[in-house]
Write a protein that holds these residues in place. Sequence first.
Motif, short mmCIF file in Angstrom:
data_model
loop_
_atom_site.label_atom_id
_atom_site.label_comp_id
_atom_site.label_asym_id
_atom_site.label_seq_id
_atom_site.Cartn_x
_atom_site.Cartn_y
_atom_site.Cartn_z
N ALA A 35 0.41 -1.48 -0.14
CA ALA A 35 -0.01 0.34 0.27
C ALA A 35 0.72 0.91 -0.15
CB ALA A 35 -0.91 0.12 1.64
N ALA A 36 1.93 1.10 1.16
CA ALA A 36 2.76 1.84 0.75
C ALA A 36 3.48 3.01 -0.88
CB ALA A 36 3.76 2.25 1.82
N LEU A 37 4.13 1.47 -1.01
CA LEU A 37 4.77 2.32 -2.85
C LEU A 37 3.30 2.07 -3.26
CD1 LEU A 37 7.10 -1.38 -3.11
CD2 LEU A 37 8.02 1.10 -2.56
N CYS A 38 2.37 1.66 -3.90
CA CYS A 38 1.09 2.59 -4.52
C CYS A 38 0.74 3.43 -4.02
CB CYS A 38 0.13 1.55 -4.10
SG CYS A 38 -0.16 -0.34 -4.73
N ARG A 39 0.26 4.14 -3.17
CA ARG A 39 0.21 5.30 -2.45
C ARG A 39 1.09 6.22 -3.42
NH1 ARG A 39 -4.57 5.32 -1.27
NH2 ARG A 39 -5.35 4.37 0.99
N GLN A 40 1.92 6.28 -3.94
CA GLN A 40 3.17 6.66 -4.82
C GLN A 40 2.36 7.66 -5.74
OE1 GLN A 40 7.15 5.19 -4.61
NE2 GLN A 40 7.01 4.74 -2.84
N GLU A 103 1.49 -2.50 -10.38
CA GLU A 103 0.73 -2.90 -8.47
C GLU A 103 1.00 -5.05 -8.38
OE1 GLU A 103 -3.16 -1.02 -7.46
OE2 GLU A 103 -3.79 -2.45 -8.29
N TYR A 104 0.78 -4.86 -9.79
CA TYR A 104 1.49 -6.23 -9.43
C TYR A 104 2.96 -6.72 -9.19
CZ TYR A 104 -2.99 -8.66 -9.68
OH TYR A 104 -4.51 -9.15 -10.01
N ALA A 105 3.24 -6.11 -10.49
CA ALA A 105 5.17 -5.85 -9.93
C ALA A 105 5.60 -5.22 -8.45
CB ALA A 105 5.26 -4.73 -10.99
N LEU A 106 5.24 -4.32 -8.04
CA LEU A 106 5.34 -4.08 -6.30
C LEU A 106 5.03 -5.12 -5.91
CD1 LEU A 106 3.58 -0.78 -6.60
CD2 LEU A 106 6.09 -1.35 -6.66
N LEU A 107 3.96 -5.07 -5.55
CA LEU A 107 3.07 -7.16 -4.99
C LEU A 107 4.69 -8.01 -5.10
CD1 LEU A 107 1.80 -8.72 -3.81
CD2 LEU A 107 0.47 -9.87 -5.35
#
Length: 170
Positions: A35-40, A103-107
């Motif tokens: 979530a923290a990374l996605c919030r970027q 998002e999937y790459a971040l996961l």
Amino acid sequence: TSVMDVGTEYEKRQQAKELSETLRVHREEVLQRWAALCRQNARARTLTDDQLLDHLPRLLDRLAESVAAASEGRDTTFPVTESRQHALHRLDTGFDLPDIAHEYALLRRVIFGLMAEHAPQLVIGGFDVVGAAIDESLSESVDYYAHVRHRTLEALDEVAQVVTAPGELD
């Protein structure tokens, strides 16, 4: 089957079992980091926490279940339903396909980063299982997103044809 093959198979199953447990134990940490990374992403910042995480807790649970099934020699199923729900939700909130892919790459990055910290011995063995599950989820999300978007555009086109056609509107 040679003794070496049996030992290797046993080791793979043990690693899968340990990987499944690691995913379950660190589930909340994965969610928070992701979530923290996605919030970027500017679009993600407009979502509530529940909207941002929408399917991810269930996806992680299903991923852990798939890995556990592999550890027991059972067939694994990937989280297709969750992937479709995610795609539909993201389409509704104005996300594009590159946003979903990101998002999937971040996961993937978060899960492997966490594994490197807490269970580094699992990173190499887990790459195949976790990577395949994330790739399958991404593929399903992208396919469903494209399908729904195409159907939406077709419906809008039909409405536009009716509205612009000469004659009476019922």
